[in-house]
Scaffold this active site. Structure first.
Site, PDB file in Angstrom:
ATOM      1  CG  ASN A  26      25.337  -4.867  16.636  1.00 58.50           C
ATOM      2  OD1 ASN A  26      24.747  -5.568  15.810  1.00 58.50           O
ATOM      3  ND2 ASN A  26      26.175  -3.905  16.278  1.00 58.50           N
ATOM      4  CE  LYS A  75      29.511  -5.396  15.975  1.00 62.35           C
ATOM      5  NZ  LYS A  75      30.869  -4.911  16.109  1.00 62.35           N
ATOM      6  CG  HIS A 118      27.617  -0.181  14.416  1.00 66.06           C
ATOM      7  ND1 HIS A 118      28.858  -0.515  13.917  1.00 66.06           N
ATOM      8  CD2 HIS A 118      27.548  -0.723  15.658  1.00 66.06           C
ATOM      9  CE1 HIS A 118      29.504  -1.230  14.825  1.00 66.06           C
ATOM     10  NE2 HIS A 118      28.740  -1.375  15.892  1.00 66.06           N
ATOM     11  CD  GLU A 132      30.989  -3.289  12.916  1.00 68.72           C
ATOM     12  OE1 GLU A 132      29.865  -3.832  12.808  1.00 68.72           O
ATOM     13  OE2 GLU A 132      31.757  -3.508  13.874  1.00 68.72           O
ATOM     14  CD  GLU A 189      29.062   0.454  19.516  1.00 68.41           C
ATOM     15  OE1 GLU A 189      28.899  -0.572  20.199  1.00 68.41           O
ATOM     16  OE2 GLU A 189      28.951   0.462  18.277  1.00 68.41           O
ATOM     17  N   GLY A 198      35.653  -4.792  18.628  1.00 70.75           N
ATOM     18  CA  GLY A 198      36.168  -6.053  18.109  1.00 70.75           C
ATOM     19  C   GLY A 198      37.668  -6.218  18.264  1.00 70.75           C
ATOM     20  CB  SER A 220      36.462  -4.951  23.560  1.00 68.24           C
ATOM     21  OG  SER A 220      36.932  -5.000  22.218  1.00 68.24           O
TER      22      SER A 220
HETATM   23  P1  13P Z   1      32.415  -5.794  20.187  1.00 63.36           P
HETATM   24  O1  13P Z   1      31.709  -5.966  21.497  1.00 63.36           O
HETATM   25  O2  13P Z   1      32.540  -7.087  19.425  1.00 63.36           O
HETATM   26  O3  13P Z   1      33.693  -5.062  20.333  1.00 63.36           O
HETATM   27  O4  13P Z   1      31.466  -4.880  19.264  1.00 63.36           O
HETATM   28  C1  13P Z   1      30.959  -3.691  19.772  1.00 63.36           C
HETATM   29  C2  13P Z   1      29.945  -3.154  18.844  1.00 63.36           C
HETATM   30  O5  13P Z   1      30.283  -2.716  17.756  1.00 63.36           O
HETATM   31  C3  13P Z   1      28.542  -3.196  19.247  1.00 63.36           C
HETATM   32  O6  13P Z   1      27.747  -2.471  18.388  1.00 63.36           O
END
Ligand code: 13P
Length: 253
Positions: free
Chosen positions: A11, A13, A97, A99, A169, A175, A215
């Site tokens: 992903n 983003k 997601h 976010e 997640e 992150g 992560s």
């Molecule tokens: P990270 O791998 O950067 O922690 O992000 C995970 C994520 O949100 C994947 O959708």
């Protein structure tokens, strides 16, 4: 037990220009061309999807979007429909997601509408669920995840649900560099599998792939993938670098 093919998705983003996106997948394609026993997808921003699909034609890498709307077309300024995504050759779409839940008010009911629309146009959803740190500390992890799963999948026919991908997640692991331990992740994955068995029967639940996200790195992927109910990963930051993502994809080697 059903054989679930591992599924690793990146992903991206809100990262990469168009030329950077093309460059990344051109490199990635070469790096993992020998991989056969793992399914791989990249999910770039909308503006790069078409070009990325073209680079990846006849490769072992599928393409997914990071979001969509649920209507096919119409007066919905700024939105992208599943029909448009299907038209350019996308196979997957991430929905729900954290976010998007946090910054854009995504709800389980909205995710449910998106999932239905994706199936209508032949796309497969990657449905994200997961608790915040506060919820975990309050002992609410399983309640939160259960409510999200029930809400996102509500009313969907079982033959659609078996093709869906669930991504667990934990928000506190996204992150932050604080990956869930394989045991912490397995505990929730196993809970999700049992819930799916309750809803759709044991045989169907065994077919559904549950990814872990938060992560994930080349260093921790092996331990996570060794868990019985972890069937892949949804990778954020580490998917931006082709070499790193390739090492994650090649976790068996
Ligand atoms: P990270 O791998 O950067 O922690 O992000 C995970 C994520 O949100 C994947 O959708």
């Amino acid at each position: 037990m059903a054989e679930r093919i591992p599924f690793i998705a990146g992903n991206w983003k809100m990262n990469k220009s168009l030329s950077q996106a093309i460059d990344t997948v051109t490199k990635l394609k070469e790096l993992i061309e020998d991989v056969q026993d793992v399914e791989v997808a990249v999910c770039p921003p909308f503006i790069a999807l078409d070009a990325v699909v073209k680079v990846l034609i006849r490769s072992n890498i599928a393409v997914g979007a990071q979001n969509c709307f649920w209507e096919e077309k119409g007066a919905y300024t700024g939105e992208i429909s599943p029909l448009m995504l299907a038209d350019i050759g996308c196979r997957y779409c991430i929905v729900g997601h954290s976010e998007r839940r946090k910054y854009f008010g995504e709800t389980d009911a909205n995710v449910n509408r998106k999932v239905r629309a994706l199936y209508q146009f032949g796309l497969l959803p990657i449905i994200c669920v997961g608790e915040t740190l506060e919820q975990r500390q309050q002992g609410l992890t399983m309640n939160v995840v259960e409510e999200q799963i029930r809400g996102c999948l509500s009313g969907l026919p079982v033959n659609k649900v078996v093709d869906s991908v669930i991504a667990y997640e934990p928000v506190w692991a996204i992150g932050t560099g604080h990956t869930a331990t394989p045991e912490q992740a397995q505990e929730v994955h196993s809970f999700i599998r049992n819930l799916l068995a309750e809803l759709y029967g044991e045989e169907n639940a065994q077919k559904i792939r549950i990814q872990y996200g938060g992560s994930v790195t080349p260093e921790n992927i092996k331990g996570l993938m060794a868990m019985p109910d972890i069937d892949g990963a949804l990778v954020g930051g580490a998917s931006l670098e082709p070499e790193k993502f390739a090492r994650i994809v090649k976790f068996k080697q």
